[in-house]
Design a protein around this motif. Structure first.
Motif, PDB file in Angstrom:
ATOM      1  N   TYR A   7      14.736 -11.448  66.098  1.00 14.01           N
ATOM      2  CA  TYR A   7      14.725 -12.910  65.978  1.00 14.01           C
ATOM      3  C   TYR A   7      15.320 -13.492  67.261  1.00 14.01           C
ATOM      4  N   TYR A  35      10.407  -4.616  61.132  1.00 10.21           N
ATOM      5  CA  TYR A  35      11.588  -4.526  62.007  1.00 10.21           C
ATOM      6  C   TYR A  35      12.773  -4.026  61.177  1.00 10.21           C
ATOM      7  N   ARG A  55      12.470  -3.391  57.328  1.00 14.98           N
ATOM      8  CA  ARG A  55      11.937  -4.412  56.430  1.00 14.98           C
ATOM      9  C   ARG A  55      10.420  -4.432  56.561  1.00 14.98           C
ATOM     10  N   HIS A  93       6.929  -9.631  57.571  1.00 19.08           N
ATOM     11  CA  HIS A  93       6.922 -10.878  56.781  1.00 19.08           C
ATOM     12  C   HIS A  93       7.122 -12.096  57.663  1.00 19.08           C
ATOM     13  N   HIS A 140       8.910 -15.939  57.143  1.00 15.04           N
ATOM     14  CA  HIS A 140       9.788 -16.698  56.239  1.00 15.04           C
ATOM     15  C   HIS A 140       9.324 -18.149  56.073  1.00 15.04           C
TER      16      HIS A 140
HETATM   17 FE    FE Z   1      13.066 -11.617  58.252  1.00 17.95          FE
END
Ligand code: FE
Ligand code: BEZ
Length: 320
Positions: free
Chosen positions: A183, A216, A237, A240, A242
């Motif tokens: 991120y 990730y 994970r 996806h 968000h």
């Molecule tokens: Fe996430």
């Protein structure tokens, strides 16, 4: 707590018996129970009834855990070291306690408790630690990637209520990791990328450019990562994107969309996947015309449709 049934270790025929659940003598069981009861009673003075309920139930469950596993003093020291390390690594950008809650399934259980399925409303999932207030606004059809690395992805859909009526002006926050698995807030250069907010139009429809989600790992260079490694669990994970969707008179929806076919769907490290949130991301080769005429040069792109249904505000039940 008065009596846990016959397992409480009654004397039979004058011989000391062992408590069958905790494998301790009657006398030891009584000593442990007396301490637990005393701690529970110490919270009786709480004026706030909810605080009293929470502290007393926490005490009972914590003591039940300690007694059931017969926690050693070395293990308790290790638990304190673990929590201290979680505190030390936590700062404005890194929240180890959210990660801990996530990998223990506590985040998803709290979401399950507080977001009971209501009619055909879109299901909620975990928020995660990477939501940031104050994201840039993008126009409908705009690009929330702001240059983040990844394949362009066209996202479109509608926002409606469970009554089927369009929800105009819904505020939609969207954020995701780049194709390197990070991120924006995980970089040291204060960049803002792969996040933004937009509003549904008068028909409740929306559209924007994002990047195709890729898998990730959750941050695993701290105590939570140590825990996962110690038990042989992966930090990965499932891919996806968000969403946080808010509208007047509607229950706030915090969710993701997942990518159908992703091999991590059944072993997401934070238990966030729900079948209804798995969507088809359609691949389009380079040179396929884009929905808004955007020229992507020699780049391929993907597209996904996500139709969002919001429950009425203040609903907790199943709905009609
Ligand atoms: Fe996430
Ligand atoms: C996330 O999806 O951003 C996330 C969720 C839980 C833990 C770490 C990251």
């Amino acid at each position: 707590m008065a009596g846990r049934g016959p397992a409480s270790g009654e004397r039979r025929g004058g011989e000391p018996t062992v408590n069958e659940r905790n494998k301790v003598t009657t006398e030891q069981y009584a000593r442990e129970q007396a301490l637990e009861d005393k701690v529970v009673a110490s919270f009786e003075t709480a004026e706030d009834p909810r605080l009293k309920q929470l502290t007393q139930a926490l005490t009972r469950h914590l003591h039940a855990f300690l007694r059931e596993v017969r926690l050693t003093e070395a293990e308790w020291d290790e638990a304190i070291r673990f929590l201290t390390a979680a505190g030390h690594i936590t700062d404005g950008k890194r929240q180890e306690f959210i990660l801990l809650s996530d990998v223990l399934g506590a985040s998803m259980q709290t979401i399950a408790i507080n977001n009971e399925a209501y009619a055909n409303a879109t299901e909620a999932t975990v928020l995660g630690p990477f939501f940031v207030e104050g994201s840039p606004e993008i126009p409908l059809g705009g690009d929330m990637s702001f240059g983040a690395a990844g394949q362009p992805c066209w996202v479109e859909g509608t926002v409606v209520g469970t009554d089927g009526k369009p929800v105009p002006g819904a505020r939609m926050e969207v954020w995701e990791a780049d194709e390197d698995g990070f991120y924006d807030v995980q970089y040291d250069d204060d960049r803002t990328a792969a996040r933004g907010h937009l509003f549904s139009d008068e028909n409740g429809t929306y559209r924007f450019w994002a990047i195709t989600p890729t898998p990730y790992p959750i941050p695993h260079d701290g105590p939570v990562g140590e825990l996962l490694a110690a038990v042989g669990r992966s930090p990965m994970r499932a891919s996806h994107l968000h969403f946080d969707v808010r509208a007047e008179g509607k229950r706030t929806l915090i969710t993701h969309i997942f990518v159908r076919g992703d091999e991590l769907l059944d072993r997401d490290s934070v238990f966030g996947v729900k079948d209804s949130l798995i969507h088809d991301f359609v691949e389009h080769p380079a040179d396929t015309p884009t929905p808004d005429g955007r020229d992507l040069g020699d780049r391929s792109w993907s597209s996904v449709r996500f139709d969002i249904v919001l429950a009425p505000a203040d609903t907790t039940g199943a709905g009609e």
